[in-house]
Design a protein around this motif. Sequence first.
Motif, mmCIF file in Angstrom:
data_model
loop_
_atom_site.group_PDB
_atom_site.id
_atom_site.type_symbol
_atom_site.label_atom_id
_atom_site.label_comp_id
_atom_site.label_asym_id
_atom_site.label_seq_id
_atom_site.Cartn_x
_atom_site.Cartn_y
_atom_site.Cartn_z
ATOM 1 N N TYR A 90 1.705 -7.855 2.078
ATOM 2 C CA TYR A 90 2.082 -7.716 0.673
ATOM 3 C C TYR A 90 1.382 -6.506 0.077
ATOM 4 C CZ TYR A 90 -2.489 -9.717 -0.590
ATOM 5 O OH TYR A 90 -3.838 -9.948 -0.744
ATOM 6 N N VAL A 91 1.980 -5.958 -0.972
ATOM 7 C CA VAL A 91 1.343 -4.879 -1.720
ATOM 8 C C VAL A 91 1.494 -5.163 -3.203
ATOM 9 C CG1 VAL A 91 1.603 -3.080 0.034
ATOM 10 C CG2 VAL A 91 3.443 -3.473 -1.617
ATOM 11 N N CYS A 92 0.581 -4.592 -3.969
ATOM 12 C CA CYS A 92 0.573 -4.697 -5.425
ATOM 13 C C CYS A 92 0.551 -3.273 -5.983
ATOM 14 C CB CYS A 92 -0.665 -5.449 -5.901
ATOM 15 S SG CYS A 92 -0.944 -7.018 -5.068
ATOM 16 N N PRO A 93 0.727 -3.099 -7.278
ATOM 17 C CA PRO A 93 0.701 -1.746 -7.839
ATOM 18 C C PRO A 93 -0.576 -0.972 -7.523
ATOM 19 C CG PRO A 93 1.663 -3.256 -9.422
ATOM 20 C CD PRO A 93 1.179 -4.101 -8.280
ATOM 21 N N SER A 94 -1.701 -1.664 -7.362
ATOM 22 C CA SER A 94 -2.973 -0.975 -7.097
ATOM 23 C C SER A 94 -3.372 -0.970 -5.627
ATOM 24 C CB SER A 94 -4.099 -1.643 -7.913
ATOM 25 O OG SER A 94 -3.879 -1.507 -9.303
ATOM 26 N N SER A 95 -2.507 -1.465 -4.753
ATOM 27 C CA SER A 95 -2.908 -1.620 -3.350
ATOM 28 C C SER A 95 -3.259 -0.301 -2.687
ATOM 29 C CB SER A 95 -1.797 -2.320 -2.556
ATOM 30 O OG SER A 95 -1.665 -3.671 -2.949
ATOM 31 N N PHE A 96 -2.547 0.778 -3.012
ATOM 32 C CA PHE A 96 -2.860 2.053 -2.367
ATOM 33 C C PHE A 96 -4.256 2.523 -2.761
ATOM 34 C CE2 PHE A 96 -2.572 6.591 -1.439
ATOM 35 C CZ PHE A 96 -1.990 6.562 -0.180
ATOM 36 N N ASP A 97 -4.592 2.397 -4.032
ATOM 37 C CA ASP A 97 -5.943 2.766 -4.462
ATOM 38 C C ASP A 97 -6.996 1.880 -3.806
ATOM 39 O OD1 ASP A 97 -5.099 4.827 -6.089
ATOM 40 O OD2 ASP A 97 -4.985 3.584 -7.893
ATOM 41 N N VAL A 98 -6.687 0.594 -3.664
ATOM 42 C CA VAL A 98 -7.634 -0.311 -3.009
ATOM 43 C C VAL A 98 -7.875 0.132 -1.569
ATOM 44 C CG1 VAL A 98 -7.970 -2.675 -2.179
ATOM 45 C CG2 VAL A 98 -7.092 -2.282 -4.487
ATOM 46 N N THR A 99 -6.824 0.498 -0.854
ATOM 47 C CA THR A 99 -7.001 0.923 0.531
ATOM 48 C C THR A 99 -7.797 2.214 0.622
ATOM 49 O OG1 THR A 99 -4.853 2.075 0.554
ATOM 50 C CG2 THR A 99 -4.890 -0.215 1.304
ATOM 51 N N LEU A 100 -7.609 3.134 -0.329
ATOM 52 C CA LEU A 100 -8.403 4.368 -0.322
ATOM 53 C C LEU A 100 -9.887 4.057 -0.519
ATOM 54 C CD1 LEU A 100 -6.195 6.878 -2.362
ATOM 55 C CD2 LEU A 100 -6.543 6.817 0.111
ATOM 56 N N HIS A 101 -10.184 3.115 -1.406
ATOM 57 C CA HIS A 101 -11.584 2.714 -1.617
ATOM 58 C C HIS A 101 -12.134 2.009 -0.378
ATOM 59 C CE1 HIS A 101 -12.632 3.575 -5.884
ATOM 60 N NE2 HIS A 101 -11.316 3.657 -6.005
ATOM 61 N N ALA A 102 -11.317 1.158 0.244
ATOM 62 C CA ALA A 102 -11.762 0.474 1.461
ATOM 63 C C ALA A 102 -12.066 1.477 2.561
ATOM 64 C CB ALA A 102 -10.702 -0.524 1.918
ATOM 65 N N LEU A 103 -11.178 2.433 2.739
ATOM 66 C CA LEU A 103 -11.405 3.449 3.762
ATOM 67 C C LEU A 103 -12.611 4.322 3.420
ATOM 68 C CD1 LEU A 103 -7.705 4.414 4.464
ATOM 69 C CD2 LEU A 103 -9.303 3.403 6.096
ATOM 70 N N GLY A 104 -12.837 4.559 2.142
ATOM 71 C CA GLY A 104 -14.041 5.284 1.739
ATOM 72 C C GLY A 104 -15.298 4.544 2.156
ATOM 73 N N CYS A 105 -15.271 3.224 2.029
ATOM 74 C CA CYS A 105 -16.407 2.398 2.472
ATOM 75 C C CYS A 105 -16.595 2.498 3.985
ATOM 76 C CB CYS A 105 -16.174 0.937 2.090
ATOM 77 S SG CYS A 105 -16.229 0.605 0.328
ATOM 78 N N VAL A 106 -15.494 2.513 4.704
ATOM 79 C CA VAL A 106 -15.559 2.608 6.159
ATOM 80 C C VAL A 106 -16.141 3.951 6.586
ATOM 81 C CG1 VAL A 106 -14.120 2.742 8.234
ATOM 82 C CG2 VAL A 106 -13.679 0.965 6.532
ATOM 83 N N LEU A 107 -15.657 5.036 5.979
ATOM 84 C CA LEU A 107 -16.170 6.366 6.327
ATOM 85 C C LEU A 107 -17.637 6.511 5.926
ATOM 86 C CD1 LEU A 107 -13.145 8.651 5.361
ATOM 87 C CD2 LEU A 107 -13.639 7.530 7.538
ATOM 88 N N LYS A 108 -18.012 5.940 4.791
ATOM 89 C CA LYS A 108 -19.419 5.965 4.377
ATOM 90 C C LYS A 108 -20.277 5.221 5.390
ATOM 91 C CE LYS A 108 -22.982 6.499 1.574
ATOM 92 N NZ LYS A 108 -23.569 7.829 1.268
ATOM 93 N N ALA A 109 -19.806 4.081 5.862
ATOM 94 C CA ALA A 109 -20.557 3.324 6.858
ATOM 95 C C ALA A 109 -20.772 4.164 8.116
ATOM 96 C CB ALA A 109 -19.820 2.029 7.194
ATOM 97 N N GLY A 110 -19.726 4.873 8.539
ATOM 98 C CA GLY A 110 -19.869 5.744 9.693
ATOM 99 C C GLY A 110 -20.845 6.878 9.444
ATOM 100 N N ASP A 111 -20.786 7.480 8.268
ATOM 101 C CA ASP A 111 -21.703 8.575 7.922
ATOM 102 C C ASP A 111 -23.154 8.101 7.917
ATOM 103 O OD1 ASP A 111 -19.759 10.538 7.702
ATOM 104 O OD2 ASP A 111 -19.492 10.249 5.548
#
Length: 355
Positions: A90-111
């Motif tokens: 499922y997706v919501c109007p804000s889902s794309f922004d949520v995924t960008l923030h989630a991926l930002g957390c993932v990349l930060k964890a790697g960094d």
Amino acid sequence: MTRVGITFNKNHHLHDSLLNGYPCPENPQRIQNILEYLESSGLIDGEIFRFYDSIPASVMDILRVHTREYVDLIKACTRDPRQSPGNDVYVCPSSFDVTLHALGCVLKAGDLVISGECRHAYALIRPPGHHAGPDSCNGFCIFNNSGILARYMLEKKGLERIAIINIDAHASDGTYAAFEADPRVLCISMHQDQKTLYPFKGFIKDIGVRPAIGYCINMEMPTESGNPEYSLFYDEVAEKILDKFNPQLVILECGFDAYHKEPLAKLNLTVDGYYRIIFKLASKWNVVTLLEGGYHDDLGLLASVVLRALAGLENIKDEVDQIDLLASRHAKTRKEFNNNLSLLKARLEPYWGHI
């Protein structure tokens, strides 16, 4: 050095199926339960464990794994949430922004790990990602979090060898699709027998394609498999191949649905089972752990077990009586497991030698 850095996407609650009018087990309460448990446990001390803020990832980061057409499809679906980009997604109007923030957390964890600021890291993010392939998605996943981190580390940080380990109950089919031909990335997925569970992919015979044959490894765990079977597979196959591959980073797709209380699967890992695998990984390699599946009431408990294992702290007491658990399961479980393990070893021997 902080032993374990923690990130989480603070806007995750904006990705919620109830905004579309129906319930779904993959919902904001999952991370909320984890955060509440960690706060009440007093485990987060700012020294051994520390929370870190992150910034959103970019579309270019997503395109390291996914096609432009697929990204455009996700955006289109967020503009009309009645559309779904895949099965059980499922997706919501804000889902794309949520995924960008989630991926930002993932990349930060790697960094955090690659820079040496933290020995290991844990990204508590949703939605999960391991069913999302380059041009498709299924099973609550939108973008492949582990795959995007791996490509980021290869392309931006100069790493040459990365291992992605999946212990979610469901096969990591999206990750397989992204890396089946990439020998820089070793993918090992241990999951419930795919004749019995979605996505009905990820069989022992599936070991990648040229030039990476042998670098995608799928272990089918018979239903009711638990700590003994997971320990045997890890010790006899996964760890030996990891030793030979010698990854510069391990990305752990850590689903909590292989747990004995999980309603959507039929596996029997307990807190000791999770702890042992993660402790052994963390004792040899730098590990970035990503939250994947798990839809029961003990997510917070298991998240604390992950943190303890990453930090090398003593585990909490396992309340499960292993003798009762073993006695209650079907007698054919171990026989099926041993057969599968032998088949997998024979399948991999031309590529990894005798293991």
